[in-house]
Each structure stands twice: as C-alpha cells, then as structure tokens.
Scaffold this motif. Structure first.
Motif, PDB file in Angstrom:
ATOM      1  N   CYS A  50      11.536 -10.199 -11.535  1.00  0.00           N
ATOM      2  CA  CYS A  50      12.074 -11.020 -12.611  1.00  0.00           C
ATOM      3  C   CYS A  50      13.440 -11.524 -12.164  1.00  0.00           C
ATOM      4  CB  CYS A  50      12.211 -10.205 -13.889  1.00  0.00           C
ATOM      5  SG  CYS A  50      10.710  -9.364 -14.387  1.00  0.00           S
ATOM      6  N   HIS A  51      13.567 -12.827 -12.051  1.00  0.00           N
ATOM      7  CA  HIS A  51      14.834 -13.444 -11.645  1.00  0.00           C
ATOM      8  C   HIS A  51      15.461 -14.086 -12.881  1.00  0.00           C
ATOM      9  CE1 HIS A  51      13.564 -12.894  -7.496  1.00  0.00           C
ATOM     10  NE2 HIS A  51      12.430 -13.484  -7.799  1.00  0.00           N
ATOM     11  N   VAL A  52      16.730 -13.833 -13.085  1.00  0.00           N
ATOM     12  CA  VAL A  52      17.419 -14.343 -14.264  1.00  0.00           C
ATOM     13  C   VAL A  52      18.718 -15.033 -13.853  1.00  0.00           C
ATOM     14  CG1 VAL A  52      18.618 -12.148 -14.696  1.00  0.00           C
ATOM     15  CG2 VAL A  52      18.315 -13.768 -16.570  1.00  0.00           C
ATOM     16  N   TYR A  53      19.042 -16.085 -14.585  1.00  0.00           N
ATOM     17  CA  TYR A  53      20.315 -16.777 -14.411  1.00  0.00           C
ATOM     18  C   TYR A  53      20.875 -17.026 -15.806  1.00  0.00           C
ATOM     19  CZ  TYR A  53      23.602 -20.561 -13.188  1.00  0.00           C
ATOM     20  OH  TYR A  53      24.712 -21.355 -13.034  1.00  0.00           O
ATOM     21  N   VAL A  54      22.031 -16.434 -16.107  1.00  0.00           N
ATOM     22  CA  VAL A  54      22.712 -16.634 -17.386  1.00  0.00           C
ATOM     23  C   VAL A  54      23.974 -17.438 -17.101  1.00  0.00           C
ATOM     24  CG1 VAL A  54      23.779 -15.543 -19.393  1.00  0.00           C
ATOM     25  CG2 VAL A  54      21.836 -14.429 -18.265  1.00  0.00           C
ATOM     26  N   ARG A  55      24.018 -18.648 -17.632  1.00  0.00           N
ATOM     27  CA  ARG A  55      25.185 -19.505 -17.399  1.00  0.00           C
ATOM     28  C   ARG A  55      26.344 -19.075 -18.291  1.00  0.00           C
ATOM     29  NH1 ARG A  55      23.182 -25.734 -17.282  1.00  0.00           N
ATOM     30  NH2 ARG A  55      23.933 -25.533 -19.399  1.00  0.00           N
ATOM     31  N   ASN A  56      27.513 -19.629 -18.017  1.00  0.00           N
ATOM     32  CA  ASN A  56      28.707 -19.311 -18.811  1.00  0.00           C
ATOM     33  C   ASN A  56      28.610 -19.798 -20.252  1.00  0.00           C
ATOM     34  OD1 ASN A  56      30.180 -17.903 -16.853  1.00  0.00           O
ATOM     35  ND2 ASN A  56      30.837 -19.816 -15.903  1.00  0.00           N
TER      36      ASN A  56
ATOM     37  N   PHE B 265       4.363 -16.464 -12.718  1.00  0.00           N
ATOM     38  CA  PHE B 265       3.616 -16.126 -13.926  1.00  0.00           C
ATOM     39  C   PHE B 265       4.274 -16.648 -15.194  1.00  0.00           C
ATOM     40  CE2 PHE B 265       2.723 -12.812 -10.796  1.00  0.00           C
ATOM     41  CZ  PHE B 265       1.333 -12.902 -10.745  1.00  0.00           C
ATOM     42  N   SER B 266       5.599 -16.678 -15.204  1.00  0.00           N
ATOM     43  CA  SER B 266       6.299 -17.014 -16.436  1.00  0.00           C
ATOM     44  C   SER B 266       7.609 -17.720 -16.115  1.00  0.00           C
ATOM     45  CB  SER B 266       6.575 -15.724 -17.216  1.00  0.00           C
ATOM     46  OG  SER B 266       7.500 -15.939 -18.237  1.00  0.00           O
ATOM     47  N   LEU B 267       7.953 -18.695 -16.959  1.00  0.00           N
ATOM     48  CA  LEU B 267       9.224 -19.401 -16.858  1.00  0.00           C
ATOM     49  C   LEU B 267       9.707 -19.614 -18.286  1.00  0.00           C
ATOM     50  CD1 LEU B 267      11.362 -20.945 -15.208  1.00  0.00           C
ATOM     51  CD2 LEU B 267       9.853 -22.935 -15.274  1.00  0.00           C
ATOM     52  N   SER B 268      10.892 -19.103 -18.594  1.00  0.00           N
ATOM     53  CA  SER B 268      11.366 -19.187 -19.978  1.00  0.00           C
ATOM     54  C   SER B 268      12.854 -19.502 -20.039  1.00  0.00           C
ATOM     55  CB  SER B 268      11.068 -17.884 -20.721  1.00  0.00           C
ATOM     56  OG  SER B 268      11.488 -16.776 -19.965  1.00  0.00           O
TER      57      SER B 268
ATOM     58  N   GLU C 134       3.036 -11.263 -24.129  1.00  0.00           N
ATOM     59  CA  GLU C 134       4.020 -10.608 -24.986  1.00  0.00           C
ATOM     60  C   GLU C 134       4.950  -9.706 -24.180  1.00  0.00           C
ATOM     61  OE1 GLU C 134       1.912  -8.546 -28.062  1.00  0.00           O
ATOM     62  OE2 GLU C 134       1.389 -10.403 -29.122  1.00  0.00           O
ATOM     63  N   PHE C 135       4.377  -8.974 -23.228  1.00  0.00           N
ATOM     64  CA  PHE C 135       5.196  -8.096 -22.404  1.00  0.00           C
ATOM     65  C   PHE C 135       6.160  -8.894 -21.532  1.00  0.00           C
ATOM     66  CE2 PHE C 135       6.095  -5.411 -18.705  1.00  0.00           C
ATOM     67  CZ  PHE C 135       6.626  -4.311 -19.361  1.00  0.00           C
ATOM     68  N   MET C 136       5.720 -10.034 -20.977  1.00  0.00           N
ATOM     69  CA  MET C 136       6.600 -10.880 -20.162  1.00  0.00           C
ATOM     70  C   MET C 136       7.739 -11.444 -20.994  1.00  0.00           C
ATOM     71  SD  MET C 136       4.135 -12.863 -17.512  1.00  0.00           S
ATOM     72  CE  MET C 136       3.278 -11.977 -16.218  1.00  0.00           C
ATOM     73  N   THR C 137       7.443 -11.842 -22.235  1.00  0.00           N
ATOM     74  CA  THR C 137       8.485 -12.359 -23.122  1.00  0.00           C
ATOM     75  C   THR C 137       9.491 -11.261 -23.460  1.00  0.00           C
ATOM     76  OG1 THR C 137       6.927 -13.951 -24.049  1.00  0.00           O
ATOM     77  CG2 THR C 137       8.915 -13.510 -25.321  1.00  0.00           C
TER      78      THR C 137
END
Length: 198
Positions: free
Chosen positions: A66-72, A4-7, A38-41
C-alpha cells in the motif's frame, strides 16, 4: 504486476474521508470481491490516518503493498498493488492523481465530500492505464529497453569472445589500433591462454 485499488481521501483531524475510489478485483472470486473491496477501503483509510502531512509511505500487508501520499493540504491518495509493482511508478501515479483531482474538485468540497457527490472520473482511467507500468510510465519503459539492450550487448560480447581466432584476425588487421595496442593484446592473449590450459 497488478494494481488493485486507487483512492483519494481527505485527511481530517481524526479520520480520513473517502472522496473517490476505483478497484480492479478481477483476480478475486466473484463472492470475495465485496469483502476485498471493503477491506481495501478500510486499509487505505487507516494508512492515510496514520501517515503524517506532507509525506509518502509504503506499507506491506501480506502479499500487497500500500503506497500512500498525503500532501500538505491534507489531500491524500493510496494505491494498493502487488509486491512486484514498481514503487517509483506508484508514487508517480499518486502525484498525478492528486494534482488532477485538486485541479478539478474545489478544496471546499474535500472535508464533506463522498464518492457519490464528488464529480471526478479519472481514477478508473488511471487504474487501467497504469496496470502495465512500462506503458504508463516513460522512465520504466526506457529502463526496460535499456535492460534489454544490455542483455543483447552482453550476449554479443560473449559470442565474440568465443571466436578467439576471428578476434585475433580483426585485431591484427585493424587500422585503428596502434603497434603498442596490438602488442598488448597479443601479450594479454598469451597470458590468458596459459590459464585456460590449467
């Protein structure tokens, strides 16, 4: 399976800054789409803010993941998918997006950039390409082919075992089986046949 969303975000000291986003809201009603986007953001930003540097996470929200990847380097990406979408493919997508984004957009633009000022067009392409994880991800495609092959082989063995007499004939005529193997097969066959009568 649906994405649904990619940000893409920059994780600041106190909040996450949205740099670019793409949405596929075609499954929602026309009048719902703005609120859903708006809710997805909002959800994506919140997840980035709560995820530590250099880590990956998956968060379930109702029937969505919701899958998240935060790099260093504090560059982060979030994908929102349904619960059927493969987690491994989601993280592969996030890594590809972040690598490509960091190669095309200089890091000095990340803290203050906005979706209007950041010149990156890859998100819409990736969101469309990864809608079918089998086509987008080679490992998923190979796994699906292996699963289908396993089912076909299993069905073939079952159908072969149903024809006991023909299998007996093949064993007795076989040049590849030794005398001991043939004797073992006949003994096993006799023992199994006594159990079938019961």
């Amino acid at each position: 399976m649906k994405l649904f969303s990619l940000s893409v975000f920059h994780k600041g000291a106190t909040k996450a800054n949205l740099l670019k986003a793409a949405y596929d809201l075609s499954t929602f009603g026309f009048f719902q789409r703005n609120g859903v986007q708006e809710f997805m953001t909002f959800t994506s930003a919140l997840i980035v803010e709560r995820t530590s540097q250099g880590s990956r996470a998956s968060v379930k929200e109702q029937e969505y993941l919701c899958h998240v990847y935060v790099r260093n380097d504090n560059l982060a990406s979030v994908v929102i998918a349904d619960t059927e979408y493969p987690q491994r493919v989601s993280f592969t997508l996030l890594e590809k997006v972040l690598d490509e984004f960091s190669n095309q957009v200089e890091s000095r633009h990340w803290p203050s950039g906005t979706p209007e000022t950041i010149n990156y067009r890859g998100l819409d392409i990736y969101l469309a390409k990864y809608q079918n994880p089998r086509e987008a991800d080679a490992m998923t495609k190979v796994q699906a082919e292996l699963d289908e092959t396993k089912i076909i082989l299993h069905n073939t063995m079952e159908s072969l075992l149903e024809r006991g007499e023909k299998l007996d004939d093949l064993v007795s005529k076989s040049e590849h089986l030794g005398v001991q193997s043939k004797a073992f097969y006949k003994t096993a066959r006799k023992q199994n046949s006594c159990c079938e009568i019961m």
